[in-house]
Design a protein around this motif. Sequence first.
Motif, PDB file in Angstrom:
ATOM      1  N   LEU A   3      73.330  -0.057 -41.869  1.00 52.59           N
ATOM      2  CA  LEU A   3      72.463  -1.186 -41.545  1.00 52.59           C
ATOM      3  C   LEU A   3      71.026  -0.923 -42.003  1.00 52.59           C
ATOM      4  O   LEU A   3      70.336  -1.836 -42.453  1.00 52.59           O
ATOM      5  N   ALA A   4      70.596   0.342 -41.900  1.00 51.77           N
ATOM      6  CA  ALA A   4      69.253   0.683 -42.361  1.00 51.77           C
ATOM      7  C   ALA A   4      69.140   0.508 -43.870  1.00 51.77           C
ATOM      8  O   ALA A   4      68.102   0.053 -44.391  1.00 51.77           O
ATOM      9  N   GLU A   5      70.206   0.863 -44.600  1.00 50.98           N
ATOM     10  CA  GLU A   5      70.217   0.672 -46.048  1.00 50.98           C
ATOM     11  C   GLU A   5      70.171  -0.814 -46.399  1.00 50.98           C
ATOM     12  O   GLU A   5      69.446  -1.227 -47.310  1.00 50.98           O
ATOM     13  N   LEU A   6      70.940  -1.616 -45.671  1.00 52.65           N
ATOM     14  CA  LEU A   6      70.940  -3.058 -45.902  1.00 52.65           C
ATOM     15  C   LEU A   6      69.563  -3.647 -45.621  1.00 52.65           C
ATOM     16  O   LEU A   6      69.049  -4.467 -46.397  1.00 52.65           O
ATOM     17  N   ALA A  19      79.250  -2.555 -38.195  1.00 53.99           N
ATOM     18  CA  ALA A  19      78.387  -3.155 -37.174  1.00 53.99           C
ATOM     19  C   ALA A  19      77.604  -2.110 -36.393  1.00 53.99           C
ATOM     20  O   ALA A  19      76.459  -2.351 -35.988  1.00 53.99           O
ATOM     21  N   LYS A  20      78.195  -0.933 -36.178  1.00 57.27           N
ATOM     22  CA  LYS A  20      77.536   0.110 -35.394  1.00 57.27           C
ATOM     23  C   LYS A  20      77.036   1.260 -36.263  1.00 57.27           C
ATOM     24  O   LYS A  20      76.547   2.262 -35.743  1.00 57.27           O
ATOM     25  N   ASP A  21      77.151   1.088 -37.576  1.00 52.26           N
ATOM     26  CA  ASP A  21      76.752   2.140 -38.503  1.00 52.26           C
ATOM     27  C   ASP A  21      75.266   1.968 -38.834  1.00 52.26           C
ATOM     28  O   ASP A  21      74.896   1.204 -39.728  1.00 52.26           O
ATOM     29  N   LEU A  33      75.981  -4.973 -49.652  1.00 48.23           N
ATOM     30  CA  LEU A  33      74.682  -4.359 -49.899  1.00 48.23           C
ATOM     31  C   LEU A  33      73.969  -4.987 -51.098  1.00 48.23           C
ATOM     32  O   LEU A  33      72.741  -4.955 -51.178  1.00 48.23           O
ATOM     33  N   ASP A  34      74.742  -5.554 -52.013  1.00 45.96           N
ATOM     34  CA  ASP A  34      74.160  -6.190 -53.199  1.00 45.96           C
ATOM     35  C   ASP A  34      73.639  -7.594 -52.916  1.00 45.96           C
ATOM     36  O   ASP A  34      72.883  -8.151 -53.720  1.00 45.96           O
ATOM     37  N   PHE A  35      74.055  -8.145 -51.807  1.00 45.03           N
ATOM     38  CA  PHE A  35      73.789  -9.563 -51.517  1.00 45.03           C
ATOM     39  C   PHE A  35      72.305  -9.928 -51.476  1.00 45.03           C
ATOM     40  O   PHE A  35      71.894 -10.910 -52.113  1.00 45.03           O
ATOM     41  N   PRO A  36      71.451  -9.194 -50.759  1.00 39.61           N
ATOM     42  CA  PRO A  36      70.042  -9.602 -50.695  1.00 39.61           C
ATOM     43  C   PRO A  36      69.365  -9.683 -52.062  1.00 39.61           C
ATOM     44  O   PRO A  36      68.672 -10.661 -52.367  1.00 39.61           O
TER      45      PRO A  36
END
Length: 337
Positions: free
Chosen positions: A111-114, A105-107, A79-82
């Motif tokens: 994924l929305a947070e990312l 992958a299905k969460d 999550l910190d990567f971007p």
Amino acid sequence: MTTSKNRREFLRQLSVYTMGMGILPGVLAACGGAGGSKETGADTAAAAGLAAGGAPFFKISLAEWSLHRALFAGEMTNLDFPAKAKNEFGIDAVEYVNQFFKDKAKDKTYLAELKQRCDDNGVHSVLIMCDGEGEMGDQDAKKRMQAVENHYKWVEAAAFLGCHAIRVNAAGEGKPEDVAKAVVESLSKLSEFAQPHNISVIVENHGGVSSNGEWLANVMKTVNLANCGTLPDFGNFCLNRTKPESNTPEGWAKTRCLEEYDRYKGVQELMPFAKGVSAKTYDFDANGNCVETDYNRMMQIVKDAGYTGHIGIEYEGQQLPEEEGIRKTKELLLKFS
């Protein structure tokens, strides 16, 4: 990169010993991309970095594996990567590695947070590098199809994040022609699934027979689908290597390549199908040039192919801190327009 590890081979070995995750990039990796991909947006860092000469012919992205030491050590998360890519390196496009969010992958909440973190930082998601989901060239038809279906969730995740592709491996045991036949079947099925999602399935030269440029190019010709291509990596052209002392990063770091495919020939063979390119680096000389690869020669091959998409920085060296290696690779890329 005769002393580095191979991500695909390492992961396959780890799975045998049920050690979970751990995929180390190839000693001689070369990931590639094609100009006809779905990529959008310009790399602001690249445009700004060329003080004299204008913007480069390509866009710059950052491959998450460049920060694998920090990720494995828990110093940062996926999550910190971007934000790290944008704020520390001035790079606004990222390439994920699935093992760093393997169970997500299905969460959709995750994924929305990312995705929100990307949006908040003006970062574009380019692709997801997928490992550990089975071998696309497995000679067992049931296992092979299971491997294909294991990638479906990553196609869907990539589409959700706004990526243009997932990167898969053309791995398999057996005669090259038999592995090729199996890989063609797998890539065809997976690409057909990915097409309605507007996702491309791209294959990296990632060790073993897949590091034979001619072999992989022939696979692409046989599949012959618009959303199936290659990810040429400048370094990963080791066809055969010594066995590691242990199934650990340290053990694989001590392996050496026994047989190497010509990396310049290989990239040239893969560029006609490229939908991404991986700029692999390990060590640099006093002038900031990559020791293992002649970037002037390699980048000319990429340019001559008419490629204008993202070139992903993938630093794997051990001599420099990851952050410094990333910056040096970026500086090296910005020499070329």
